[in-house]
Scaffold this active site. Structure first.
Site, PDB file in Angstrom:
ATOM      1  N   CYS A  10      48.127  -6.171 -63.578  1.00 40.35           N
ATOM      2  CA  CYS A  10      47.173  -5.357 -62.969  1.00 40.35           C
ATOM      3  C   CYS A  10      46.526  -6.058 -61.857  1.00 40.35           C
ATOM      4  CB  CYS A  10      47.701  -3.989 -62.584  1.00 40.35           C
ATOM      5  SG  CYS A  10      46.488  -4.156 -64.603  1.00 40.35           S
ATOM      6  N   CYS A  13      43.401  -5.649 -63.564  1.00 41.06           N
ATOM      7  CA  CYS A  13      43.261  -7.035 -64.814  1.00 41.06           C
ATOM      8  C   CYS A  13      42.458  -7.835 -64.110  1.00 41.06           C
ATOM      9  CB  CYS A  13      44.435  -6.805 -65.018  1.00 41.06           C
ATOM     10  SG  CYS A  13      45.343  -5.492 -65.699  1.00 41.06           S
TER      11      CYS A  13
END
Lengths: 79, 347
Positions: A10, A13
């Site tokens: 994501c 992340c």
């Protein structure tokens, strides 16, 4: 020091990965930074919110992206 | 001993900041209307009662008002959320019976921090710990659909009544859909590998948060959420101001108006491929209402966009078989249809 970033890819992340690499550089630590993207592996750490940061096998951050300065403090604490 | 003293100092550090901020907030909110009126009438020298003047007044008043409300609510909810981690929520829900579990899961879905990007680890974490499937679904339905940002925007733009209706019916849908999924015993349609996940429960010790940390979490929530959604707020209010009683009924209005029985299902089907968070969809909802779309249909559309989205379905496909996904989408969609019909009928 062994640093792992847990996240399935994501945007947050990736932000955590960048911040971690910067923080490691700025502190000049001797650390290996690796990324764990496999969900089965991530679950082994018992986290339910990504991204998460693991230092020497211990989950220290979950579900948020700390600033580079906060990460530096964290690394120094864990030395 | 010394450490304890430091901890206390840190805990008390900055206690006065929230007090000062809150005082400032109250004064600003209280003085907003007179300041706006003064600016419009005396500084701009516009004549009251004219369409342009009132449009401008609406915009200049509503933007700071909604933003002030958002700052306060997001800040408070940010602090409340530090008390509700997914780990604690899971502990509460473990082995809960149907209905009670669905009710609790839906309510906790509102206050537990949730991001759709974490839906998979959360789902796995819940199922692995023995939270029933139906209860897990109640959580996954309520969490994206009902949140503080949606609540404030609905209050700010459409009033208390619409906001309460939205939250109330959203909760009913989450509770009922999860309950039904539990009743239907669909566990066999969860991907097999899910049940082989072994999660460590070592890292569950709660880190002790000081008041200072909670306060900071509230502050961070405000800057993160507002940073993402401010543009939608301005667009939404601009639409509301510009279109006030101006826009004629058109194609959309006649298609999704009250007279057409298929308006609600059509709005839901249109909503599924779209993906947005609750904040992003509200400007569109205000456009729809201005264009003559009825309230029930507009709310159904909003619920469909935030509650049932193609990207989320694709993410869930990793852990659920298609039968379960179909059941999930079907049940939630039927719930939304009911909500839409009831409000079109009642209002």
């Amino acid at each position: 020091m062994d640093i792992k970033i847990l996240g399935t890819g994501c945007p947050r992340c990736k932000a955590l990965e960048r911040a971690t690499i910067d923080a490691v550089k700025e502190t000049g630590l001797n650390a290996t930074v690796s990324k764990v993207e496999d969900i089965m592996e991530i679950m082994k750490f018992g986290v339910m919110t990504t991204p998460a940061l693991v230092i020497n096998g211990q989950v220290v951050v979950k579900g948020k992206v700390p600033s580079v300065n906060e990460l530096k403090d964290l690394f120094i604490q864990k030395l | 001993m010394r450490e304890k003293v430091i901890a206390i100092n840190r805990n008390m550090k900055g206690w006065f900041i929230p007090v000062i901020l809150l005082t400032l907030w109250i004064i600003t909110y209280w003085k907003l209307q007179p300041v706006v009126d003064y600016t419009i009438n005396n500084i701009f020298g516009l004549v009251s009662g004219k369409h342009l003047t009132e449009t401008l007044r609406f915009f200049i008043f509503e933007v700071p008002k909604v933003i002030l409300l958002l700052v306060l609510i997001i800040f408070i909810v940010g602090i409340i959320r530090t008390y509700f981690t997914p780990e604690k929520t899971r502990k509460v829900l473990e082995g809960k019976s149907l209905f009670t579990g669905n009710l609790l899961a839906s309510l906790l879905g509102i206050v537990t921090p949730f991001c759709s990007c974490s839906a998979i680890p959360l789902f796995l974490g819940f199922v692995e710990a023995g939270v029933p499937l139906g209860v897990t679904f109640s959580f996954l339905i309520a969490a994206p659909m009902i949140n503080e940002v949606a609540l404030v925007l609905l209050i700010g733009l459409f009033g208390w009544k619409v906001a309460v209706i939205y939250v109330g019916t959203g909760l009913v849908i989450a509770i009922f859909s999860g309950w039904l999924i539990g009743k239907l015993h669909l566990e066999k349609y969860v991907a097999e590998w899910v049940y082989s996940v072994k999660a460590s429960h070592e890292n569950e010790a709660e880190t002790k948060l000081l008041f200072y940390d909670r306060f900071r979490a509230g502050y961070e929530a405000v800057s993160e959420i507002l940073g993402k959604i401010w543009i939608y707020i301005i667009i939404g209010i601009a639409v509301g101001a510009g279109a006030h009683g101006y826009v004629p009924q058109d194609f959309l209005g006649s298609l999704l108006g009250k007279e057409n029985w298929y308006g609600v299902p059509l709005a839901i089907i249109m909503g599924i491929p779209m993906y947005s968070n609750a904040a992003g969809i509200i400007p569109i909802v205000s456009v729809l209402l201005e264009k003559g779309v009825s309230l029930g249909t507009a709310l159904a559309f909003m619920m469909s966009v935030v509650g049932l989205s193609l990207p989320e379905i694709i993410i869930l496909k990793k852990v659920l078989k298609w039968q379960l996904i179909t059941a999930f989408v079907g049940i939630v969609a039927i719930g939304i249809v009911f909500v839409g019909f009831i409000f079109n009928y009642v209002m």
